[in-house]
Write an enzyme that holds these catalytic residues in place. Structure first.
Site, PDB file in Angstrom:
ATOM      1  CE  LYS A   1      14.517 -17.186  15.393  1.00  0.00           C
ATOM      2  NZ  LYS A   1      15.729 -17.424  16.171  1.00  0.00           N
TER       3      LYS A   1
ATOM      4  CD  GLU B   1       4.484  -3.492  17.174  1.00  0.00           C
ATOM      5  OE1 GLU B   1       4.793  -2.291  17.300  1.00  0.00           O
ATOM      6  OE2 GLU B   1       3.481  -3.859  16.533  1.00  0.00           O
TER       7      GLU B   1
ATOM      8  CB  CYS C   1      12.930  -0.443  19.798  1.00  0.00           C
ATOM      9  SG  CYS C   1      11.876  -0.744  21.209  1.00  0.00           S
TER      10      CYS C   1
ATOM     11  CD  GLU D   1      16.848   0.353  15.387  1.00  0.00           C
ATOM     12  OE1 GLU D   1      16.814  -0.641  14.652  1.00  0.00           O
ATOM     13  OE2 GLU D   1      16.100   0.500  16.378  1.00  0.00           O
TER      14      GLU D   1
END
Ligand code: NAP
Length: 516
Positions: free
Chosen positions: A206, A287, A321, A416
């Protein structure tokens, strides 16, 4: 089957005429294709749905890049069934056949690397070098996991036994749901899916709703390489709609996710719950995000360190990231570091990705709003010394932004933001700097600049993160050289691109035969 030793795909030199011309030509070719419709891929069939959604060019926000199908639970179930059917034969074929397909796909992509990069320029706003690096990483994944498939196919040698022969081999798991983010729109989907496929599994992918067109570059490469139907199925649609039916499906054996912490935690919980009819414990690799620190000590080469901090913080607009979103400098050089850093950040140029500016747009309007909200929060937590404003309104631009004198516990130093915002923090000394670096819930990457070997040794021991870089930027992990994954809330630390990664997609079986 013996393959030459793995080597990273070289990056293109865009300062040379050949690289520039090839990229400009690819941008023109792909410009003529953007806006086209992409079907769902279920068992090799092209499937369309009544409802569609678009992906857009973040540099030119009204430009449609892809028209995609909005799948519903029904199509998810059909894709899982197709993948399960394909698994019966794909899982039993020789590793050499899978390897040959992956290598042919790598070769196909290598010959079309500029076109693949151009799709990223248009769909996610990467500049040329960032897009080129993503395609190189994708080729690396195909090459690397091909070699890993051969290695794991050899199994392990067991201890001798007087009456028995014992055999240790690795079996694929089944249907793997692959759910990637948009920020490495080819490298990450291919990393997860090619590992699954190399190991003998089949995949229902997806793609991110912000970068679906890029997933079809992978499909094209694999189909051209001869991948049988049903081994890679693609279901587009919002994570909120197709996520649950996919992740909770009892015939899905594993979920491979890369993305935000919030979604990752949700999927991690969901995969732990055994569904009616489910006959295994699902495996999940997740992750997730980071709040990475670049640490500069008074014994560092300041010019090098500050330049690396800028690239770490603002490369691809901080939407990695691994981005160095915190800059921690020790007291004796804090002022000097701040001045040099701010000067460099103010000089960064921003503009459309196709025109190859260092700073492009952020991915979408929600991201732009969220980043600007953090800028408001930051104004109460630190001192805004660069940026802080939206950029040109034709795209989703936010100026490269610096906050200085930020307390380590401030929200902009803990959460973040995933945009071009760096919080600069003053540390008393090197030990304090390490404590600050470790002082978030994340633990993905870290960068330390000092020439003092004792301090480097201390960082090596005490900096708690999955990918630690000494005297080097915090971004730019290479397959096979810097296997990638983080600690704590940065995820399961599966280390994609490393020697343990394929094992996540396999289960070992032991067969012992008694001699007569
Ligand atoms: P995201 O919002 O978590 O989305 C990631 C994927 O999950 C997308 O395909 C998304 O689909 C899907 N999704 C959303 N809700 C879902 C649900 N309820 N069930 C199942 N799937 C769902 O992350 P992103 O904005 O794409 O990516 C940025 C994040 O990824 C950052 O936090 C970054 O740090 C992290 N990241 C981590 C790594 C790493 O290796 N650790 C690498 C790259 C990025 P839709 O697009 O349709 O919502």
């Amino acid at each position: 089957m013996a393959l030459p030793e793995f080597r990273n795909e070289p990056f293109t030199d865009f300062s040379a005429d050949a690289g520039r011309t090839a990229m400009q030509e690819a941008l023109r070719t792909v410009a003529a294709q953007i806006g086209k419709e992409f079907p769902l891929i279920i068992g090799g069939q092209r499937v369309t749905t009544k409802d569609k959604f678009n992906s857009y060019n973040p540099s030119q926000k009204d430009e449609v890049v892809a028209v995609c199908q909005k799948a519903a639970a029904e199509q998810v179930r059909a894709a899982v069934a197709a993948a399960e059917q394909a698994f019966a034969s794909w899982s039993r074929g020789p590793a050499e056949e899978r390897v040959a397909i992956l290598l042919r796909a790598a070769d196909w992509l290598r010959r079309r690397k500029f076109a693949a990069a151009a799709w990223q320029v248009y769909e996610v706003g990467k500049n040329w070098a960032e897009a080129d690096a993503d395609v190189a990483e994708t080729i690396d994944h195909l090459e690397f996991f091909a070699r890993e498939a051969l290695r794991y196919a050899r199994g392990q040698v067991m201890a001798p036994h007087a009456q028995e022969f014992s055999d240790y081999s690795y079996l694929p798991l089944g249907v793997v749901a692959v759910i990637p983010p948009w920020n490495f729109p080819l490298a990450i989907p291919v990393g997860m899916a090619s590992a699954a496929i190399a190991a003998g599994n089949t995949v229902v992918m997806k793609p991110s709703s912000d970068s679906p067109a890029n997933a079809y570059v992978f499909l094209e490469a694999l189909e051209a390489a001869g991948l049988p139907p049903g081994v890679l199925n693609i279901i587009t649609g919002s994570g909120g709609t197709v996520g649950d039916p996919l992740v909770q499906h009892p015939r899905v054996r594993m979920v491979a996710f890369t993305g935000s912490k919030d979604v990752g935690l949700r999927l991690y919980e969901q995969t732990a719950k055994v569904q009616p009819g489910q006959r295994w414990l699902k495996r999940c690799i997740a992750e997730m995000g980071g709040k990475n620190a670049v640490l500069i000590d008074e014994e560092a080469d300041l010019e090098d360190a500050v330049s690396a901090a800028v690239v770490s913080g603002y490369g691809f607009q901080g939407q990695k990231c691994s981005a160095g979103s915190r800059l921690v400098a020790t007291a004796p050089i804090y002022k000097e570091v701040v001045e040099a850093f701010v000067e460099k950040v103010r000089a960064l140029e921003q503009g459309a990705a196709k025109d190859n500016y260092f700073c492009g747009p952020v991915i979408n309007e929600n991201a732009r709003k969220k980043i600007l909200e953090y800028v408001q929060i930051g104004k109460a937590e630190g001192r805004l010394v660069a940026g802080g404003e939206p950029g040109d309104g034709s795209g989703h631009y936010v100026q490269p932004t610096v906050f200085v004198d930020v307390p380590p516990t401030a929200r902009i130093a803990q959460e973040e933001i995933f945009g071009p915002v760096v919080a600069v923090i003053k540390a008393k000394d090197f030990t304090d700097a390490l404590a600050i670096a470790n002082g978030t819930e994340y633990g993905l990457t870290g960068s330390v600049f000092t020439r003092n070997p004792e301090k480097l040794a201390l960082a090596r021991r005490d900096f708690f993160c999955g990918n630690l870089y000494l005297n080097r930027k915090s971004t730019g992990a290479l397959v096979g050289v810097h296997p990638f994954g983080g600690f704590n809330m940065s995820g399961t630390d599966a280390k994609v691109g490393g020697p343990d990664y394929l094992l996540y997609f396999l289960q070992p079986k032991v067969t012992a035969i008694k001699y007569r």
